[in-house]
Design a protein around this motif. Structure first.
Motif, short mmCIF file in Angstrom:
data_model
loop_
_atom_site.label_atom_id
_atom_site.label_comp_id
_atom_site.label_asym_id
_atom_site.label_seq_id
_atom_site.Cartn_x
_atom_site.Cartn_y
_atom_site.Cartn_z
N PHE A 44 0.81 -1.28 -0.12
CA PHE A 44 0.14 0.06 0.05
C PHE A 44 1.02 1.38 -0.15
N ALA A 45 0.24 2.30 -0.58
CA ALA A 45 1.09 3.53 -0.52
C ALA A 45 -0.08 4.54 -0.03
N VAL A 46 0.27 5.45 1.13
CA VAL A 46 -0.77 6.44 1.43
C VAL A 46 -0.05 7.86 1.28
N ILE A 47 -0.70 8.53 0.51
CA ILE A 47 -0.32 9.94 0.26
C ILE A 47 -1.06 10.83 0.93
N GLY A 48 -0.07 11.77 1.98
CA GLY A 48 -0.92 12.92 2.88
C GLY A 48 -1.09 12.10 4.18
N LEU A 49 -0.24 12.51 5.07
CA LEU A 49 -0.32 12.04 6.36
C LEU A 49 -0.77 12.76 7.51
N GLY A 50 -2.14 13.52 7.07
CA GLY A 50 -2.95 14.31 8.16
C GLY A 50 -3.61 13.16 9.15
N ARG A 51 -4.74 13.49 9.70
CA ARG A 51 -5.43 12.44 10.60
C ARG A 51 -5.82 11.26 9.82
N PHE A 52 -6.54 11.49 8.77
CA PHE A 52 -7.05 10.29 7.94
C PHE A 52 -6.03 9.39 7.30
N GLY A 53 -4.98 10.05 6.71
CA GLY A 53 -4.12 9.36 6.16
C GLY A 53 -3.02 8.65 7.12
N GLY A 54 -2.88 9.37 8.30
CA GLY A 54 -2.16 8.88 9.18
C GLY A 54 -2.66 7.47 10.06
N SER A 55 -3.96 7.59 9.99
CA SER A 55 -4.58 6.72 10.67
C SER A 55 -4.75 5.27 9.93
N ILE A 56 -4.72 5.63 8.61
CA ILE A 56 -5.11 4.46 7.75
C ILE A 56 -3.29 3.80 7.66
N CYS A 57 -2.32 4.73 7.62
CA CYS A 57 -0.98 3.93 7.78
C CYS A 57 -0.80 3.24 8.95
N LYS A 58 -1.22 3.78 10.14
CA LYS A 58 -1.09 2.98 11.31
C LYS A 58 -1.65 1.89 11.52
N GLU A 59 -2.92 1.71 10.96
CA GLU A 59 -3.84 0.47 11.01
C GLU A 59 -3.27 -0.43 10.04
N LEU A 60 -2.91 -0.13 8.72
CA LEU A 60 -2.47 -1.25 7.72
C LEU A 60 -1.10 -1.57 8.57
N SER A 61 -0.12 -0.90 9.04
CA SER A 61 0.86 -1.40 9.60
C SER A 61 0.62 -2.30 10.75
N LEU A 81 9.17 6.72 -7.37
CA LEU A 81 9.03 5.80 -6.15
C LEU A 81 8.26 4.46 -6.48
N GLY A 82 8.22 4.26 -7.74
CA GLY A 82 7.78 3.10 -8.41
C GLY A 82 6.40 2.94 -8.01
N ILE A 83 5.55 4.06 -8.01
CA ILE A 83 4.06 4.04 -7.62
C ILE A 83 3.29 2.96 -8.34
N ARG A 84 3.52 2.74 -9.45
CA ARG A 84 2.61 1.95 -10.34
C ARG A 84 2.72 0.40 -9.99
N ASN A 85 3.87 0.08 -9.11
CA ASN A 85 3.88 -1.23 -8.69
C ASN A 85 3.18 -1.56 -7.46
N PHE A 86 2.70 -0.23 -6.87
CA PHE A 86 1.70 -0.73 -5.43
C PHE A 86 0.43 -1.36 -5.87
N ASP A 87 -0.08 -2.16 -5.13
CA ASP A 87 -1.53 -2.77 -5.24
C ASP A 87 -2.62 -1.92 -5.25
N HIS A 88 -2.29 -1.07 -4.10
CA HIS A 88 -3.36 0.07 -3.66
C HIS A 88 -2.91 1.35 -3.36
N VAL A 89 -3.22 2.50 -3.85
CA VAL A 89 -2.74 3.71 -3.37
C VAL A 89 -3.90 4.60 -2.78
N ILE A 90 -3.90 5.32 -1.59
CA ILE A 90 -4.57 5.97 -0.91
C ILE A 90 -4.19 7.36 -1.08
#
Ligand code: ATP
Length: 140
Positions: free
Chosen positions: A5-22, A62-71
């Motif tokens: 996964f790649a998450v672009i934007g680490l505000g409250r929403f993106g940050g919380s997605i990053c933490k939970e996916l990890s 960043l090789g973004i096209r190789n990620f399965d899912h980008v948020i």
């Protein structure tokens, strides 16, 4: 193989997605143009990278096209959110989820290739309203 996964934007929403996916054991690349934000996530995700997502060359590097899912979790800057989504689509990213700020933003995102559009503030408001009503019904 683990999903990437790649998450672009680490505000409250993106940050919380990053933490939970990890926490769920997924491979996560966290991207933000703010070095302070990226620093906050460096020990949480697999890779934390400072980059401007409206820079096509940076996304390619960043090789973004190789990620399965980008948020795309950029909120206030609708122009950046739209441009980023458009480039992800053109680069052939398989699954793109984008946070929309309003209905106009959503309409544009639909047209330019977002696969899934979310409205976290609106949706949580609806859920809380339902929860309050069902609680009140039970209380009577
Ligand atoms: P929250 O989820 O906290 O409600 P928000 O919806 O207000 O956040 P913003 O604060 O606008 O969202 O943006 C979230 C993050 O996206 C910020 O950390 C910001 O630095 C980052 N961001 C905005 N534009 C870009 C860009 N072009 N490239 C990379 N990161 C960006």
């Amino acid at each position: 193989m683990k999903k990437q996964f790649a998450v672009i934007g680490l505000g409250r929403f993106g940050g919380s997605i990053c933490k939970e996916l990890s926490r769920l054991g997924m491979e996560v690349m966290a991207i933000d143009h703010s070095p302070e934000k990226v620093d906050e996530f460096k020990d949480i995700v697999t890779h934390a990278v400072v980059a401007n997502s409206t820079d096509e060359a940076a996304l390619k590097n960043l090789g973004i096209r190789n990620f399965d899912h980008v948020i795309v979790a950029i909120g206030d800057d609708i122009q950046s959110s739209i441009l980023t989504t458009l480039m992800l689509h053109e680069l052939g990213v398989k699954h793109i989820t984008v946070k929309a700020q309003n209905d106009y933003h959503e309409k544009v995102l639909e047209k330019i290739g977002a696969h899934e559009i979310v409205h976290p503030e609106r949706d949580i408001g609806i859920r809380i309203a339902h929860h309050i009503v069902s609680k009140n019904v039970l209380d009577y």
